[in-house]
Design a protein around this motif. Structure first.
Motif, PDB file in Angstrom:
ATOM      1  N   ASP A  96      60.178  -1.366 -56.099  1.00 19.70           N
ATOM      2  CA  ASP A  96      60.309  -2.790 -55.828  1.00 19.70           C
ATOM      3  C   ASP A  96      60.179  -3.006 -54.328  1.00 19.70           C
ATOM      4  OD1 ASP A  96      60.779  -3.140 -58.500  1.00 19.70           O
ATOM      5  OD2 ASP A  96      62.948  -3.331 -58.297  1.00 19.70           O
ATOM      6  N   PRO A  97      59.639  -4.150 -53.906  1.00 18.89           N
ATOM      7  CA  PRO A  97      59.496  -4.386 -52.466  1.00 18.89           C
ATOM      8  C   PRO A  97      60.865  -4.489 -51.789  1.00 18.89           C
ATOM      9  CG  PRO A  97      58.984  -6.373 -53.706  1.00 18.89           C
ATOM     10  CD  PRO A  97      59.193  -5.275 -54.703  1.00 18.89           C
ATOM     11  N   THR A  98      60.968  -3.886 -50.620  1.00 13.18           N
ATOM     12  CA  THR A  98      62.233  -3.948 -49.888  1.00 13.18           C
ATOM     13  C   THR A  98      62.310  -5.196 -49.021  1.00 13.18           C
ATOM     14  OG1 THR A  98      61.276  -2.584 -48.147  1.00 13.18           O
ATOM     15  CG2 THR A  98      62.565  -1.457 -49.853  1.00 13.18           C
ATOM     16  N   GLU A  99      61.161  -5.723 -48.645  1.00 12.19           N
ATOM     17  CA  GLU A  99      61.131  -6.933 -47.834  1.00 12.19           C
ATOM     18  C   GLU A  99      60.040  -7.850 -48.345  1.00 12.19           C
ATOM     19  OE1 GLU A  99      60.787  -6.396 -43.626  1.00 12.19           O
ATOM     20  OE2 GLU A  99      62.191  -4.735 -43.601  1.00 12.19           O
ATOM     21  N   VAL A 100      60.328  -9.132 -48.332  1.00 19.28           N
ATOM     22  CA  VAL A 100      59.314 -10.131 -48.638  1.00 19.28           C
ATOM     23  C   VAL A 100      59.341 -11.153 -47.515  1.00 19.28           C
ATOM     24  CG1 VAL A 100      59.398  -9.805 -51.130  1.00 19.28           C
ATOM     25  CG2 VAL A 100      60.887 -11.489 -50.083  1.00 19.28           C
ATOM     26  N   GLU A 101      58.304 -11.956 -47.426  1.00 17.72           N
ATOM     27  CA  GLU A 101      58.230 -12.907 -46.320  1.00 17.72           C
ATOM     28  C   GLU A 101      59.323 -13.972 -46.436  1.00 17.72           C
ATOM     29  OE1 GLU A 101      54.583 -15.617 -47.021  1.00 17.72           O
ATOM     30  OE2 GLU A 101      54.181 -13.738 -48.073  1.00 17.72           O
ATOM     31  N   LYS A 105      61.225 -14.701 -52.629  1.00 15.81           N
ATOM     32  CA  LYS A 105      62.076 -13.670 -53.211  1.00 15.81           C
ATOM     33  C   LYS A 105      61.305 -12.938 -54.306  1.00 15.81           C
ATOM     34  CE  LYS A 105      64.319 -16.610 -56.641  1.00 15.81           C
ATOM     35  NZ  LYS A 105      65.558 -17.091 -57.200  1.00 15.81           N
ATOM     36  N   TYR A 106      61.601 -11.651 -54.452  1.00 17.85           N
ATOM     37  CA  TYR A 106      61.005 -10.815 -55.492  1.00 17.85           C
ATOM     38  C   TYR A 106      61.762 -11.056 -56.791  1.00 17.85           C
ATOM     39  CZ  TYR A 106      60.158  -6.648 -58.271  1.00 17.85           C
ATOM     40  OH  TYR A 106      59.864  -5.798 -59.289  1.00 17.85           O
ATOM     41  N   VAL A 107      61.037 -11.302 -57.910  1.00 11.87           N
ATOM     42  CA  VAL A 107      61.711 -11.593 -59.172  1.00 11.87           C
ATOM     43  C   VAL A 107      61.445 -10.572 -60.271  1.00 11.87           C
ATOM     44  CG1 VAL A 107      61.983 -14.058 -58.770  1.00 11.87           C
ATOM     45  CG2 VAL A 107      59.884 -13.220 -59.844  1.00 11.87           C
ATOM     46  N   GLY A 108      60.420  -9.721 -60.125  1.00 15.87           N
ATOM     47  CA  GLY A 108      60.180  -8.707 -61.146  1.00 15.87           C
ATOM     48  C   GLY A 108      58.702  -8.477 -61.413  1.00 15.87           C
ATOM     49  N   LYS A 141      61.635 -19.255 -52.655  1.00 14.94           N
ATOM     50  CA  LYS A 141      63.061 -19.477 -52.897  1.00 14.94           C
ATOM     51  C   LYS A 141      63.267 -20.959 -53.132  1.00 14.94           C
ATOM     52  CE  LYS A 141      65.083 -15.706 -50.257  1.00 14.94           C
ATOM     53  NZ  LYS A 141      65.961 -15.361 -49.134  1.00 14.94           N
ATOM     54  N   GLU A 142      64.215 -21.274 -53.986  1.00 16.27           N
ATOM     55  CA  GLU A 142      64.510 -22.669 -54.262  1.00 16.27           C
ATOM     56  C   GLU A 142      65.347 -23.250 -53.129  1.00 16.27           C
ATOM     57  OE1 GLU A 142      66.211 -23.095 -58.125  1.00 16.27           O
ATOM     58  OE2 GLU A 142      64.788 -21.665 -58.961  1.00 16.27           O
ATOM     59  N   ALA A 143      65.189 -24.546 -52.915  1.00 17.25           N
ATOM     60  CA  ALA A 143      65.995 -25.225 -51.918  1.00 17.25           C
ATOM     61  C   ALA A 143      67.457 -25.180 -52.341  1.00 17.25           C
ATOM     62  CB  ALA A 143      65.543 -26.670 -51.767  1.00 17.25           C
ATOM     63  N   VAL A 144      68.320 -25.033 -51.382  1.00 15.35           N
ATOM     64  CA  VAL A 144      69.750 -24.971 -51.651  1.00 15.35           C
ATOM     65  C   VAL A 144      70.395 -26.215 -51.060  1.00 15.35           C
ATOM     66  CG1 VAL A 144      71.877 -23.692 -51.228  1.00 15.35           C
ATOM     67  CG2 VAL A 144      69.724 -22.463 -51.600  1.00 15.35           C
ATOM     68  N   GLU A 145      71.098 -26.935 -51.916  1.00  9.12           N
ATOM     69  CA  GLU A 145      71.826 -28.114 -51.430  1.00  9.12           C
ATOM     70  C   GLU A 145      73.289 -27.754 -51.283  1.00  9.12           C
ATOM     71  OE1 GLU A 145      71.153 -32.004 -52.956  1.00  9.12           O
ATOM     72  OE2 GLU A 145      69.306 -31.341 -53.948  1.00  9.12           O
ATOM     73  N   CYS A 172      70.070 -30.044 -47.076  1.00  9.71           N
ATOM     74  CA  CYS A 172      69.153 -29.462 -48.063  1.00  9.71           C
ATOM     75  C   CYS A 172      68.193 -28.597 -47.270  1.00  9.71           C
ATOM     76  CB  CYS A 172      68.396 -30.572 -48.805  1.00  9.71           C
ATOM     77  SG  CYS A 172      67.310 -29.910 -50.080  1.00  9.71           S
ATOM     78  N   GLU A 173      68.284 -27.294 -47.479  1.00 11.64           N
ATOM     79  CA  GLU A 173      67.467 -26.358 -46.714  1.00 11.64           C
ATOM     80  C   GLU A 173      66.767 -25.390 -47.627  1.00 11.64           C
ATOM     81  OE1 GLU A 173      69.924 -24.278 -44.007  1.00 11.64           O
ATOM     82  OE2 GLU A 173      70.391 -26.034 -42.807  1.00 11.64           O
ATOM     83  N   ARG A 174      65.647 -24.888 -47.185  1.00  6.30           N
ATOM     84  CA  ARG A 174      64.981 -23.766 -47.856  1.00  6.30           C
ATOM     85  C   ARG A 174      65.333 -22.537 -47.050  1.00  6.30           C
ATOM     86  NH1 ARG A 174      61.554 -23.551 -51.625  1.00  6.30           N
ATOM     87  NH2 ARG A 174      60.999 -25.722 -51.472  1.00  6.30           N
ATOM     88  N   PRO A 175      66.142 -21.646 -47.654  1.00  2.40           N
ATOM     89  CA  PRO A 175      66.572 -20.462 -46.895  1.00  2.40           C
ATOM     90  C   PRO A 175      65.377 -19.599 -46.492  1.00  2.40           C
ATOM     91  CG  PRO A 175      67.420 -20.417 -49.162  1.00  2.40           C
ATOM     92  CD  PRO A 175      66.632 -21.660 -49.004  1.00  2.40           C
ATOM     93  N   GLY A 176      65.507 -18.950 -45.422  1.00  3.12           N
ATOM     94  CA  GLY A 176      64.388 -18.122 -44.980  1.00  3.12           C
ATOM     95  C   GLY A 176      64.865 -16.965 -44.321  1.00  3.12           C
TER      96      GLY A 176
END
Length: 176
Positions: A96-101, A105-108, A141-145, A172-176
Motif C-alpha cells: 500500500d502507498p505510504t504517502e499520497v499527495e 487518501k488511499y482507500v484500497g 479527502k472529504e471536507a471536514v466541518e 469548513c476545510e479540506r485537510p491536506g
C-alpha cells in the motif's frame, strides 16, 4: 470436443489410447491475458500429462493468466503465467502507498481505476480465475466541518457559557 463443443479435426483415437499433450491440438480459443497450457479431463485448471481414453471424454482447456497491479504513483507490475485458482499472497501484491499527495487518501484496491467497481482493503487471498488488472485507488479527502467554541473564563475561575458571551466560529476545510 474442444471448449466450443466442436469435435477435434483429424484426431483419431482408439479405446484405451493414452494421449499426451503433444498428441492433442492447441486450443483455438485464447483471449488477451490468457495463455493456453494444455488439456485436462477435469475443469479444475490442472493439466493432465497423460489421458487414457475409455469412453466419450470431454477435455477442458487449461490457461494461465496475466495479472496486472497498478500501484498509486509507481510503475505497473505485471505477473504472467498465473495458474487458474491461484490465490494471491503478500509476495504477489505491491505494498500500500505510504504517502499520497496532500488532500488525498488511499482507500484500497479495485478492478477499475476510479474505484467504480467497488473497493476492497486487500486483494491478498483473492483467487485468480481470469485475466485481471487491480488498481490502487486514491480519492480526494472529504471536507471536514467543525465548530470552535470559545468560552470566556470569569474572574472566579468559572467559564461563562451564556449565549451572549459564547463566541462560535464555523469552519469548513479540506485537510491536506
Amino acid at each position: 470436443k474442444d471448449e466450443n463443443g466442436d469435435d477435434f479435426d483429424d484426431l483419431e483415437i482408439r479405446y484405451e489410447d493414452v494421449l499426451t499433450q503433444d498428441d492433442l491440438p492447441d486450443s483455438a480459443y485464447e483471449e488477451e491475458g490468457e495463455k493456453f497450457v494444455g488439456w485436462s479431463e477435469e475443469d479444475d485448471g490442472t493439466v493432465d500429462d497423460k489421458i487414457t481414453i475409455t469412453e466419450n471424454t470431454t477435455l477442458y482447456p487449461v490457461y494461465t493468466y496475466t495479472v496486472k497491479f497498478v500501484p498509486y504513483n509507481a510503475a505497473e507490475v505485471v505477473k504472467t503465467d498465473i495458474p487458474y485458482n491461484y490465490v494471491l499472497t503478500d509476495m504477489d501484491v505491491p505494498a500500500d502507498p505510504t504517502e499520497v499527495e496532500a488532500g488525498k487518501k488511499y482507500v484500497g484496491w479495485s478492478t477499475t481505476e476510479d474505484g467504480s467497481s467497488g473497493v476492497v482493503d486487500t486483494i491478498v487471498g483473492v483467487t485468480i480465475t481470469e485475466p485481471v488488472t487491480y488498481y490502487q485507488v486514491v480519492v480526494d479527502k472529504e471536507a471536514v466541518e467543525y465548530y470552535v467554541d470559545h468560552y470566556f473564563q470569569q474572574l472566579d475561575g468559572s467559564y461563562k457559557t451564556d449565549a451572549d458571551i459564547l463566541d462560535r466560529q464555523h469552519f469548513c476545510e479540506r485537510p491536506g
